[in-house]
Design a protein around this motif. Structure first.
Motif, PDB file in Angstrom:
ATOM      1  N   LEU A 179      -1.816  -5.756  42.642  1.00 50.91           N
ATOM      2  CA  LEU A 179      -1.955  -6.666  41.503  1.00 50.91           C
ATOM      3  C   LEU A 179      -0.901  -7.768  41.508  1.00 50.91           C
ATOM      4  O   LEU A 179      -1.172  -8.896  41.111  1.00 50.91           O
ATOM      5  N   LYS A 180       0.280  -7.450  41.946  1.00 57.28           N
ATOM      6  CA  LYS A 180       1.360  -8.435  41.933  1.00 57.28           C
ATOM      7  C   LYS A 180       1.560  -9.081  43.304  1.00 57.28           C
ATOM      8  O   LYS A 180       2.478  -9.846  43.509  1.00 57.28           O
ATOM      9  N   ARG A 181       0.676  -8.752  44.238  1.00 58.19           N
ATOM     10  CA  ARG A 181       0.710  -9.301  45.602  1.00 58.19           C
ATOM     11  C   ARG A 181       2.096  -9.141  46.221  1.00 58.19           C
ATOM     12  O   ARG A 181       2.720 -10.090  46.669  1.00 58.19           O
ATOM     13  N   LEU A 182       2.566  -7.903  46.208  1.00 58.17           N
ATOM     14  CA  LEU A 182       3.891  -7.577  46.720  1.00 58.17           C
ATOM     15  C   LEU A 182       3.781  -6.752  47.995  1.00 58.17           C
ATOM     16  O   LEU A 182       2.751  -6.169  48.280  1.00 58.17           O
ATOM     17  N   ARG A 183       4.881  -6.707  48.726  1.00 56.18           N
ATOM     18  CA  ARG A 183       4.981  -5.842  49.895  1.00 56.18           C
ATOM     19  C   ARG A 183       6.220  -4.977  49.741  1.00 56.18           C
ATOM     20  O   ARG A 183       7.185  -5.356  49.098  1.00 56.18           O
ATOM     21  N   VAL A 184       6.190  -3.821  50.376  1.00 56.49           N
ATOM     22  CA  VAL A 184       7.321  -2.911  50.300  1.00 56.49           C
ATOM     23  C   VAL A 184       7.602  -2.369  51.696  1.00 56.49           C
ATOM     24  O   VAL A 184       6.692  -2.220  52.507  1.00 56.49           O
ATOM     25  N   GLU A 188       0.462   1.530  44.880  1.00 54.80           N
ATOM     26  CA  GLU A 188      -0.537   0.695  45.556  1.00 54.80           C
ATOM     27  C   GLU A 188      -1.128  -0.328  44.601  1.00 54.80           C
ATOM     28  O   GLU A 188      -1.283  -1.497  44.943  1.00 54.80           O
ATOM     29  N   GLN A 189      -1.463   0.100  43.383  1.00 55.92           N
ATOM     30  CA  GLN A 189      -2.031  -0.822  42.390  1.00 55.92           C
ATOM     31  C   GLN A 189      -1.026  -1.897  42.008  1.00 55.92           C
ATOM     32  O   GLN A 189      -1.372  -3.072  41.920  1.00 55.92           O
ATOM     33  N   ALA A 190       0.222  -1.507  41.778  1.00 57.30           N
ATOM     34  CA  ALA A 190       1.250  -2.489  41.399  1.00 57.30           C
ATOM     35  C   ALA A 190       1.458  -3.492  42.524  1.00 57.30           C
ATOM     36  O   ALA A 190       1.567  -4.697  42.280  1.00 57.30           O
ATOM     37  N   ARG A 223      12.279 -10.370  41.528  1.00 53.78           N
ATOM     38  CA  ARG A 223      12.083  -9.125  40.787  1.00 53.78           C
ATOM     39  C   ARG A 223      12.242  -7.919  41.697  1.00 53.78           C
ATOM     40  O   ARG A 223      12.018  -7.999  42.899  1.00 53.78           O
ATOM     41  N   PHE A 224      12.597  -6.816  41.089  1.00 52.07           N
ATOM     42  CA  PHE A 224      12.727  -5.552  41.801  1.00 52.07           C
ATOM     43  C   PHE A 224      11.703  -4.578  41.251  1.00 52.07           C
ATOM     44  O   PHE A 224      11.353  -4.629  40.073  1.00 52.07           O
ATOM     45  N   MET A 225      11.233  -3.680  42.108  1.00 48.95           N
ATOM     46  CA  MET A 225      10.320  -2.631  41.684  1.00 48.95           C
ATOM     47  C   MET A 225      11.103  -1.328  41.638  1.00 48.95           C
ATOM     48  O   MET A 225      11.932  -1.070  42.509  1.00 48.95           O
ATOM     49  N   CYS A 226      10.856  -0.522  40.627  1.00 48.95           N
ATOM     50  CA  CYS A 226      11.560   0.747  40.510  1.00 48.95           C
ATOM     51  C   CYS A 226      10.617   1.814  39.976  1.00 48.95           C
ATOM     52  O   CYS A 226       9.582   1.517  39.398  1.00 48.95           O
ATOM     53  N   LEU A 227      11.010   3.050  40.206  1.00 48.58           N
ATOM     54  CA  LEU A 227      10.195   4.191  39.808  1.00 48.58           C
ATOM     55  C   LEU A 227      10.621   4.720  38.448  1.00 48.58           C
ATOM     56  O   LEU A 227      11.804   4.725  38.110  1.00 48.58           O
ATOM     57  N   ILE A 274       9.865  -4.440  37.810  1.00 51.24           N
ATOM     58  CA  ILE A 274       8.517  -3.877  37.764  1.00 51.24           C
ATOM     59  C   ILE A 274       8.677  -2.359  37.783  1.00 51.24           C
ATOM     60  O   ILE A 274       9.144  -1.790  38.764  1.00 51.24           O
ATOM     61  N   HIS A 275       8.307  -1.705  36.701  1.00 47.58           N
ATOM     62  CA  HIS A 275       8.439  -0.250  36.599  1.00 47.58           C
ATOM     63  C   HIS A 275       7.087   0.404  36.870  1.00 47.58           C
ATOM     64  O   HIS A 275       6.091   0.024  36.262  1.00 47.58           O
TER      65      HIS A 275
END
Length: 141
Positions: free
Chosen positions: A128-133, A123-125, A59-63, A95-96
């Protein structure tokens, strides 16, 4: 995009880039527009994680509020319904999150008084999804 071809200007630009990027980064991909650049980035990131035995990274996270073009993968990381709605059934499950908006600060802050309160959304996303950026240092912008 040069379709695996090259020319003098691209070679010279790549040599310039090698002087400012971290050591070891010696391969570059040039695109002729923003849609192609984002599409290529998505297509390069996925196989990297797959080939490094991290297949769970799908998955990708985006704004929010992002528009990156109209190729088929790019609307997945965009957030403007006008461009995304029709293709929703075939898009990736990104993930938006709400993007920081200094112009319309939901906390009523001005740049001089901002402490990046709006980063709580990311930070919350991430938590909650145990992700790193990884955020590129300012020297790369």
């Amino acid at each position: 995009m040069f379709a695996d071809f090259y020319h003098t200007v691209a070679i010279l630009r790549a040599k310039e880039l090698t002087r400012i990027v971290p050591p070891g980064l010696v391969k570059f991909h040039f695109s002729d527009n923003g849609s192609a650049a984002v599409e290529c980035s998505l297509k390069m990131a996925f196989p990297y994680y797959f080939q490094t035995r991290k297949q769970k990274k799908k998955r990708f996270m985006c704004l929010s509020g992002g528009y990156h073009g109209e190729t088929i993968g790019v609307p997945s990381v965009g957030s403007i319904d006008l461009y995304v709605k029709m293709y929703k059934p075939i898009l990736m499950d990104a993930i938006h999150i709400n993007a920081p908006d200094c112009y319309r600060c939901p906390y009523g802050k001005m740049r001089e008084t901002c402490n990046c309160e709006c980063f709580v959304n990311m930070e919350q996303a991430l938590y909650l999804k145990r992700l790193r950026v990884f955020v590129m240092p300012m020297m790369y912008f």
